[in-house]
Design a protein around this motif. Structure first.
Motif, mmCIF file in Angstrom:
data_model
loop_
_atom_site.group_PDB
_atom_site.id
_atom_site.type_symbol
_atom_site.label_atom_id
_atom_site.label_comp_id
_atom_site.label_asym_id
_atom_site.label_seq_id
_atom_site.Cartn_x
_atom_site.Cartn_y
_atom_site.Cartn_z
ATOM 1 N N UNK A 231 0.844 -1.187 0.000
ATOM 2 C CA UNK A 231 0.000 0.000 0.000
ATOM 3 C C UNK A 231 0.875 1.229 0.000
ATOM 4 N N UNK A 232 0.250 2.344 -0.303
ATOM 5 C CA UNK A 232 0.973 3.599 -0.216
ATOM 6 C C UNK A 232 1.448 4.085 -1.566
ATOM 7 N N UNK A 233 2.231 5.134 -1.529
ATOM 8 C CA UNK A 233 2.675 5.813 -2.737
ATOM 9 C C UNK A 233 4.171 6.019 -2.676
ATOM 10 N N UNK A 234 4.822 5.807 -3.794
ATOM 11 C CA UNK A 234 6.253 6.077 -3.890
ATOM 12 C C UNK A 234 6.474 7.152 -4.939
ATOM 13 N N UNK A 235 7.238 8.145 -4.585
ATOM 14 C CA UNK A 235 7.507 9.235 -5.514
ATOM 15 C C UNK A 235 8.699 8.922 -6.416
ATOM 16 N N UNK A 236 9.298 7.751 -6.250
ATOM 17 C CA UNK A 236 10.527 7.408 -6.972
ATOM 18 C C UNK A 236 10.422 7.578 -8.488
ATOM 19 N N UNK B 297 8.843 9.607 -10.172
ATOM 20 C CA UNK B 297 8.644 11.005 -10.559
ATOM 21 C C UNK B 297 9.754 11.928 -10.066
ATOM 22 N N UNK B 298 10.787 11.372 -9.431
ATOM 23 C CA UNK B 298 11.812 12.234 -8.860
ATOM 24 C C UNK B 298 12.601 12.941 -9.961
ATOM 25 N N UNK B 299 13.064 14.141 -9.651
ATOM 26 C CA UNK B 299 13.852 14.904 -10.608
ATOM 27 C C UNK B 299 15.326 14.736 -10.278
ATOM 28 N N UNK B 300 16.122 14.476 -11.287
ATOM 29 C CA UNK B 300 17.563 14.379 -11.092
ATOM 30 C C UNK B 300 18.230 15.490 -11.887
ATOM 31 N N UNK B 301 19.183 16.130 -11.258
ATOM 32 C CA UNK B 301 19.898 17.232 -11.882
ATOM 33 C C UNK B 301 21.349 16.848 -12.109
ATOM 34 N N UNK B 302 21.914 17.380 -13.188
ATOM 35 C CA UNK B 302 23.347 17.280 -13.385
ATOM 36 C C UNK B 302 23.954 18.484 -12.677
ATOM 37 N N UNK B 303 24.854 18.229 -11.747
ATOM 38 C CA UNK B 303 25.409 19.340 -10.967
ATOM 39 C C UNK B 303 26.759 19.766 -11.526
ATOM 40 N N UNK B 304 26.963 21.090 -11.551
ATOM 41 C CA UNK B 304 28.224 21.668 -11.998
ATOM 42 C C UNK B 304 28.650 22.683 -10.947
ATOM 43 N N UNK B 305 29.898 22.605 -10.512
ATOM 44 C CA UNK B 305 30.400 23.525 -9.502
ATOM 45 C C UNK B 305 31.032 24.751 -10.153
ATOM 46 N N UNK B 306 30.986 25.855 -9.426
ATOM 47 C CA UNK B 306 31.527 27.120 -9.941
ATOM 48 C C UNK B 306 33.023 27.025 -10.260
ATOM 49 N N UNK B 307 33.742 26.241 -9.498
ATOM 50 C CA UNK B 307 35.176 26.073 -9.729
ATOM 51 C C UNK B 307 35.467 25.514 -11.121
ATOM 52 N N UNK B 308 34.649 24.550 -11.562
ATOM 53 C CA UNK B 308 34.809 23.964 -12.893
ATOM 54 C C UNK B 308 34.442 24.974 -13.981
ATOM 55 N N UNK B 309 33.393 25.747 -13.745
ATOM 56 C CA UNK B 309 32.969 26.772 -14.707
ATOM 57 C C UNK B 309 34.066 27.823 -14.856
ATOM 58 N N UNK B 310 34.680 28.198 -13.743
ATOM 59 C CA UNK B 310 35.743 29.206 -13.755
ATOM 60 C C UNK B 310 36.929 28.755 -14.621
ATOM 61 N N UNK B 311 37.218 27.450 -14.599
ATOM 62 C CA UNK B 311 38.338 26.919 -15.385
ATOM 63 C C UNK B 311 38.034 26.918 -16.886
ATOM 64 N N UNK B 312 36.781 26.637 -17.264
ATOM 65 C CA UNK B 312 36.442 26.398 -18.668
ATOM 66 C C UNK B 312 35.933 27.619 -19.439
#
Length: 146
Positions: free
Chosen positions: A64-69, A71-86
């Motif tokens: 019984x019950x509901x799982x949100x799995x 429908x979950x949203x996944x993001x690709x993460x990018x850090x500012x340090x990597x952006x600063x280099x490129x």
């Protein structure tokens, strides 16, 4: 030891056991399947989770019950340090430019995180940016249009 005297260690090469080839072979008659019963018969098998006719665990437990799995949203993460280099000063950072620079793959949404330092004035056109990243972007005199 000589090069021409190589051989496999004791017990490494075993003879294949052939079953069902007569009484004298030691594996004839029932061919290692025991006497009678479902698993001794041709085509006799049970399904995964079969418990000998007892109600299987997956049917005894309530589902019984509901799982949100799904429908979950996944993001690709990018850090500012990597952006600063490129990226160079004055560039626009959006999903297309991140894809071109090799920091992200595919089409899933991107989120900018504030790990690392940003020393260049960049223009960001991305929907998802963390609070710490926004602070660092504005401190470096960059703009956010997302």
């Amino acid at each position: 030891m000589h090069d021409f005297n190589l051989h496999a260690p004791e017990g490494a090469n075993k003879k294949k056991r052939i079953i069902g080839r007569g009484q004298g072979s030691g594996r004839g008659t029932t061919a290692g399947k025991g006497n009678k019963g479902q698993k001794s018969r041709s085509g006799g098998k049970t399904y995964v989770g079969f418990e000998g006719g007892q109600m299987p665990l997956y049917r005894r437990l309530a589902h019984r019950g509901f799982s949100n799995y799904p429908f979950k949203k996944t993001y690709q993460v990018v850090n500012l340090g990597e952006i600063d280099k490129r990226f160079d000063s004055g560039d626009t950072v959006d999903e297309a430019s991140l894809l071109k620079s090799g920091l992200v793959k595919g089409a899933s949404p991107v989120k900018i995180l504030g790990d690392g330092d940003l020393t260049k004035k960049l223009s960001f056109k991305i929907a998802h940016i963390s609070a710490s990243a926004k602070e660092k972007i504005l401190k470096a005199e960059g703009t956010i249009d997302g």
